[in-house]
Motif scaffolding. Structure first.
Motif, PDB file in Angstrom:
ATOM      1  N   UNK A  82       0.827  -1.196   0.000  1.00 56.26           N
ATOM      2  CA  UNK A  82       0.000   0.000   0.000  1.00 56.26           C
ATOM      3  C   UNK A  82       0.864   1.250   0.000  1.00 56.26           C
ATOM      4  N   UNK A  83       0.698   2.106  -0.998  1.00 60.91           N
ATOM      5  CA  UNK A  83       1.436   3.361  -1.074  1.00 60.91           C
ATOM      6  C   UNK A  83       0.480   4.522  -0.809  1.00 60.91           C
ATOM      7  N   UNK A  84       1.053   5.710  -0.632  1.00 55.91           N
ATOM      8  CA  UNK A  84       0.226   6.901  -0.458  1.00 55.91           C
ATOM      9  C   UNK A  84       0.116   7.390   0.962  1.00 55.91           C
ATOM     10  N   UNK A  85       0.931   6.866   1.894  1.00 57.46           N
ATOM     11  CA  UNK A  85       0.818   7.293   3.285  1.00 57.46           C
ATOM     12  C   UNK A  85       1.237   8.754   3.450  1.00 57.46           C
ATOM     13  N   UNK A  86       2.273   9.185   2.740  1.00 56.02           N
ATOM     14  CA  UNK A  86       2.721  10.580   2.842  1.00 56.02           C
ATOM     15  C   UNK A  86       1.587  11.526   2.466  1.00 56.02           C
ATOM     16  N   UNK A  87       0.909  11.226   1.366  1.00 49.08           N
ATOM     17  CA  UNK A  87      -0.214  12.059   0.931  1.00 49.08           C
ATOM     18  C   UNK A  87      -1.349  12.016   1.952  1.00 49.08           C
ATOM     19  N   UNK A  88      -1.560  10.859   2.573  1.00 50.13           N
ATOM     20  CA  UNK A  88      -2.606  10.740   3.594  1.00 50.13           C
ATOM     21  C   UNK A  88      -2.269  11.598   4.807  1.00 50.13           C
ATOM     22  N   UNK A  89      -0.989  11.632   5.187  1.00 51.03           N
ATOM     23  CA  UNK A  89      -0.572  12.515   6.271  1.00 51.03           C
ATOM     24  C   UNK A  89      -0.797  13.982   5.892  1.00 51.03           C
ATOM     25  N   UNK A  90      -0.507  14.321   4.659  1.00 51.96           N
ATOM     26  CA  UNK A  90      -0.718  15.692   4.194  1.00 51.96           C
ATOM     27  C   UNK A  90      -2.179  16.103   4.350  1.00 51.96           C
TER      28      UNK A  90
END
Length: 724
Positions: free
Chosen positions: A313-321
């Motif tokens: 699963x990718x996209x954690x940085x964007x989710x934190x944003x």
């Protein structure tokens, strides 16, 4: 032990065993390794070897006096090595254990390590139970503390277990050099180890039998070799992770220092946070930052469920944003960042050297194996301007910023493969490499969740021999960790109930206790939270506090399943009441009930109804149990209402203490009850003429989710709930 369970134990062993040999490895190729997870893997190995009957163990040692003892070598006397050795000793495995330690002492890496904090579950944050500071292990248990203090806790228990074992069943060699493991002429049957080392007292690592320790070259054959060597020595490390240093302390020299932290694993992230956040401790910082921010915490918990366990699963940085953008969390996220910003040290700067090109890749599971909580804290630190990421060459960064070598922190992993290749024969090492190949997940990846049943390590022998345990031993077996403050609360409350009953209790024994609900692995258990209170003969019984019971068994199991008060029928014959315990499987987890008992009562303590369904039954936080041998004794509805009223008052006090902790005593939430056991609406048909449901009186209920787990805490909150 069922055939299914035995098959599961045999299947688990495959993740430890090197194909075609008697060599086993504990956690060698796992990621996200902690002291606690390595201990769990060690206990799972012990459980699987005994239940699959790879190693002989018996409740009756005399019966097996002719059984040939196995010779087992454990390489590495760190937490994993000592835990697997202690668990085999506790289970009465018929074996001679030999421990090898490359360094001069037991638990050598963490001895004297005062600058590292160990916490058993904080890497599971924000899961329920992640802030519980006690490991709750059945063997070599410990409480969150400095690494050096955890060593003291564990070694005290290790010494006690060794001294209770047979005099010659354990040997220890420290300063083990030239340790080579290779096949014997009978390939696959045994392994031979040759080494140069000093024999020591296995209980504490001191001189063996008071003699001066002299190095001796030796060799011996073993039926089983367990590698518990960790990951080997660190690469490129001037500041070794477990060595004491001052990076977390204010500078006494320069007004401001610039550090270079090189690496992109948990070790590097922890040091980054220590260098930049004042008074940082990895368990405290989370509550200090997030306390009072309920919407933000709920959103973070949802991200944890979504991203923490999916390696693709990718996209954690964007989710934190998005936490700082979405209207529901924006205000609280900014407040949390402000709290962190005010904690930034003014005497340090940090450059974080990365191999990845973009910082967002640090949060991608394909390129990083950092724990969820460290990813979140590093992201927030980045938003606060707490460090500068860089992909430039290390030497260029050192030269450009004039960073002395003493301020360079390298966390580049360890020489794991090199250590294995140096220690093992070419055949064994190649067998490991061949099996691993390019397989994902790693075939040697081992489960770090408890697979043994509750109370398993409190009695010798495999599960199939449980029926051979004597009744005296059943009075105090199956014990698991019980917090002292919880036991004290339970004792005081049960004493009060007993005091209310005793004035009208005639000659005979009266017992009152309370069981708390808990999850152990995948089991729902009821744990006796205090010794029996009541008449003098009840109070002088052998200590029973800490015993665990399957949540379905006995009278307390009926109350747990029905979510209603259960009571024996008035004037029931004691013989019939005693016989009713057989279909309720009481003897599976306890001794036989006294044949004189003529009255039993179980009162469930209910939590709020499930939010997911208004029709779902309330989960149970505990069960009060009362029994009596007094002739014709009975607690009628009027007296029962008084006991329920007392219990409601007690639960109200517990709720207040949970919301507003009493100084250093806190009610720490454990893993949530899974409700895997389906509740019933009526009592078992097998005992319906012996026991009855008291439907006229509702069981006592709390208003908030509550568990009975009051324990000591050294946590002193910096912020009050709802304040910045």
């Amino acid at each position: 032990m069922t055939d299914t369970s035995r098959a599961a134990a045999s299947e688990l062993l495959k993740t430890y065993r090197v194909d075609g040999s008697c060599l086993y490895m504990v956690g060698t190729f796992d990621t996200g390794v902690t002291v606690f997870s390595q201990q769990v893997r060690a206990l799972n190995l012990a459980w699987s070897t005994i239940e699959s009957e790879l190693l002989p163990a018996s409740i009756s040692a005399e019966k097996n006096s002719s059984t040939k003892h196995k010779k087992i070598a454990i390489v590495g006397a760190g937490f994993a090595g000592l835990t697997v050795a202690a668990s085999l000793l506790a289970k009465g495995v018929l074996a001679e254990l030999t421990l090898f330690e490359q360094r001069d002492a037991l638990l050598p890496l963490q001895q004297g390590s005062d600058s590292r904090w160990l916490h058993p579950r904080i890497y599971d944050w924000p899961k329920t139970g992640s802030q519980a500071s006690v490991a709750m292990l059945p063997i070599l248990n410990w409480t969150a503390a400095r690494a050096s203090d955890v060593v003291v806790q564990v070694l005290a228990q290790w010494g006690k277990i060794v001294r209770a074992s047979s005099n010659d069943s354990v040997k220890l060699y420290c300063n083990a050099r030239h340790l080579q493991i290779h096949e014997t002429p009978r390939h696959g049957k045994r392994l031979r180890i040759e080494w140069v080392g000093e024999e020591r007292d296995p209980a504490d690592g001191t001189a063996h039998k008071g003699r001066v320790s002299l190095a001796t070259g030796m060799s011996n054959d073993f039926d089983m070799v367990i590698l518990a060597v960790g990951f080997g020595l660190e690469r490129d490390g001037v500041l070794s992770y477990w060595r004491n240093e001052t990076v977390g302390q204010p500078s006494l020299d320069e007004p401001r220092r610039t550090y270079l932290v090189s690496g992109q694993g948990d070790g590097a992230m922890i040091d980054l946070l220590r260098v930049r956040i004042s008074q940082y401790r990895q368990d405290r910082i989370l509550e200090e930052v997030f306390v009072g921010h309920d919407q933000l915490l709920t959103a973070v918990q949802e991200l944890h469920r979504k991203f923490a366990y999916d390696l693709h699963k990718t996209g954690l940085f964007a989710a934190f944003e998005n936490l700082g953008i979405k209207s529901k969390t924006k205000t609280e996220f900014e407040s949390a960042c402000d709290r962190l910003r005010r904690r930034l040290r003014r005497d340090t700067d940090v450059i974080l050297q990365l191999k990845v090109k973009k910082l967002s890749q640090l949060f991608d599971p394909k390129t990083s194996r950092i724990s969820f909580q460290n990813k979140l804290l590093v992201y927030m630190l980045y938003k606060c301007g707490g460090f500068v990421p860089s992909t430039h060459e290390e030497k260029n960064l050192i030269q450009q910023h004039g960073i002395p070598e003493s301020l360079v922190i390298r966390r580049h992993g360890t020489y794991r493969d090199e250590q294995l290749e140096d220690m093992l024969s070419e055949t064994l090492y190649q067998a490991i490499q061949t099996r691993r190949g390019t397989a994902r997940p790693d075939p040697f990846s081992q489960i770090d969740k408890p697979l043994w049943p509750g109370g398993y390590f409190d009695t010798p022998g495999p599960s199939k021999e449980i029926g051979k345990i004597g009744d005296d031993q059943r009075s105090h077996w199956r014990k698991e960790y019980l917090p002292g403050p919880t036991e004290m609360l339970a004792t005081a409350f049960c004493s009060a109930i007993a005091g209310a009953i005793l004035p009208r209790h005639s000659k005979g024994r009266l017992r009152v206790t309370i069981h708390r609900a808990m999850i152990f692995g995948s089991e729902e258990l009821l744990q006796q939270a205090c010794d029996y209170q009541g008449t003098e003969d009840a109070r002088t019984e052998q200590s029973a506090a800490g015993r665990t019971f399957p949540a379905e068994n006995g009278t307390i199991g009926q109350a747990y399943l029905c979510r209603q008060i259960v009571r024996s029928i008035r004037d029931i014959d004691a013989t019939k009441l005693n016989a009713s315990m057989e279909p309720l499987k009481l003897h599976e987890a306890s001794r036989f009930m006294s044949k004189k008992v003529g009255f039993v009562l179980a009162i469930p303590l209910l939590e709020p109804e499930s939010k997911s369904s208004h029709t779902a039954p309330s989960p149970v936080l505990g069960v009060i149990y009362i029994d009596s041998t007094a002739p014709r004794f009975f607690i009628d509805n009027k007296e029962l209402e008084q006991i329920v009223a007392m219990t409601k008052s007690f639960l109200e006090a517990l709720q207040r203490a949970t919301i507003s902790p009493i100084d250093r005593i806190r009610n720490i939430q454990l893993a949530e009850l899974a409700e895997a056991i389906k509740p019933t609406q009526k009592i078992s048909n097998k005992v319906k003429n012996i026991l009855e449901l008291v439907t006229a009186i509702d069981p006592p209920r709390v208003d908030i989710p509550l568990q009975l787990n009051f324990d000591h805490s050294d946590f002193i909150p910096i912020y009050s709930a709802g304040k910045k």
